[in-house]
Design an enzyme around this catalytic site. Sequence first.
Site, short mmCIF file in Angstrom:
data_model
loop_
_atom_site.label_atom_id
_atom_site.label_comp_id
_atom_site.label_asym_id
_atom_site.label_seq_id
_atom_site.Cartn_x
_atom_site.Cartn_y
_atom_site.Cartn_z
CB CYS A 32 -1.07 -0.02 1.34
SG CYS A 32 -1.85 1.49 1.48
CB CYS A 35 1.34 1.65 4.55
SG CYS A 35 -0.37 0.70 4.76
CG HIS A 147 -4.00 3.49 3.91
ND1 HIS A 147 -3.02 2.95 4.59
CD2 HIS A 147 -4.09 4.69 4.56
CE1 HIS A 147 -2.54 3.35 5.82
NE2 HIS A 147 -3.28 4.50 5.90
CG HIS A 149 -6.96 7.85 0.60
ND1 HIS A 149 -7.21 6.64 0.50
CD2 HIS A 149 -7.11 8.47 -0.56
CE1 HIS A 149 -7.51 6.45 -0.58
NE2 HIS A 149 -7.33 7.83 -1.61
#
Lengths: 335, 41
Positions: A32, A35, A147, A149
Amino acid sequence: MSELRWNPLLGEWVATATHRQNRTFLPPENFCPLCPTRPGGFPTEVPEPTYDIVAFENLFPSLLPIPEPPAVEGTPLYPVRPSQGECEVLIYSPQHDTTLAQEPVEKIDKLVRVWTDRFAELGARDYVKYVFIFENKGEAIGVTLHHPHGQIYAYPFVPPRIRRELEESRAHRERNGSCLFCDILAEEVRDGRRVVAENDAFIAFIPFFARWPYETHIYSRRHAQALTDFTRDEQRALAEVLKMTLAAFDKVFNLSFPYMMVLHQRPTDAPEAYDYYHFHIEFYPPLRTATKLKYLAGSETGAGMFINDTLPEVKAAELRALVEPVVWTPLGGSV
Amino acid sequence: MHRRRIRMQDGRYMIFYTFGDEAEAVPASTKEKEAEKERDV
């Protein structure tokens, strides 16, 4: 290759951004790019081992502070202009598998403060006329990275949907002498059936005119135009209503609820000129059942008329029954 | 709220937000001098 092309039929700009075809698409969790970069691990976009909230320029922007000249020449009918502006990514947490709904209210409060800071900074740039803060959540919406965001687009013009809201609210002020949003808020409070969650400073409701089954709006009770108008107490109150709403969403079908979340604020080119406008947040969740999506098909896309298969009064009652009070934990633990 | 701004190798900026004592809160960044906050990585 990126530029803005004028659509004379609708009177709006369209951005071309061919480089975005190459952006990272649903990478495996251990690769990812959002991260943190763990010691000895895969080098991500964030070159530090941890963080709280991070904002940075998008690697695949559709708008740039110093854009290239347009690749095509414009004509009087088809004007073109450089795609000047800014695209930021806001990472909410170093933890890959969390969501804003799962985060404690303290984290959402931090995010509200970061949103406020980004609005102020980006809005101060001379080439920016509108700062648009939003989040696309879930594969149903087309996210390419899981992720948690959000994003910010700083446009060199006022985008068409906001422009239309501005025109309607200005006309309403001229006709009635009052704020259109304040009047909607009063109507929703008076009726009460579509209210989802509330506190002293903000109220969440599914509006009378909702286009999506669970379309939820959050209005400030006080007539304010932007995040920068809010006091510290109001920032906390906004975090609370966001937490109540997001947590209720996840309980509707016992799954992580996909949505588009958009913040509507005044333009930034002449702040004092938009006192008829009113800060609010809108959620457009695409689910109509646990397994069925509301698609933007012929009528919605081709004619601009939404057909909502549900009643806002029914869906609001459903959500309202799932709302739980928010508890602040001074040490930042979960609520 | 505190901000730490870095410049990445490809020229893009990145801002790390941290949150400590409320009494130390700083206003929105428009009054800050970006250059003073930046460091190369």
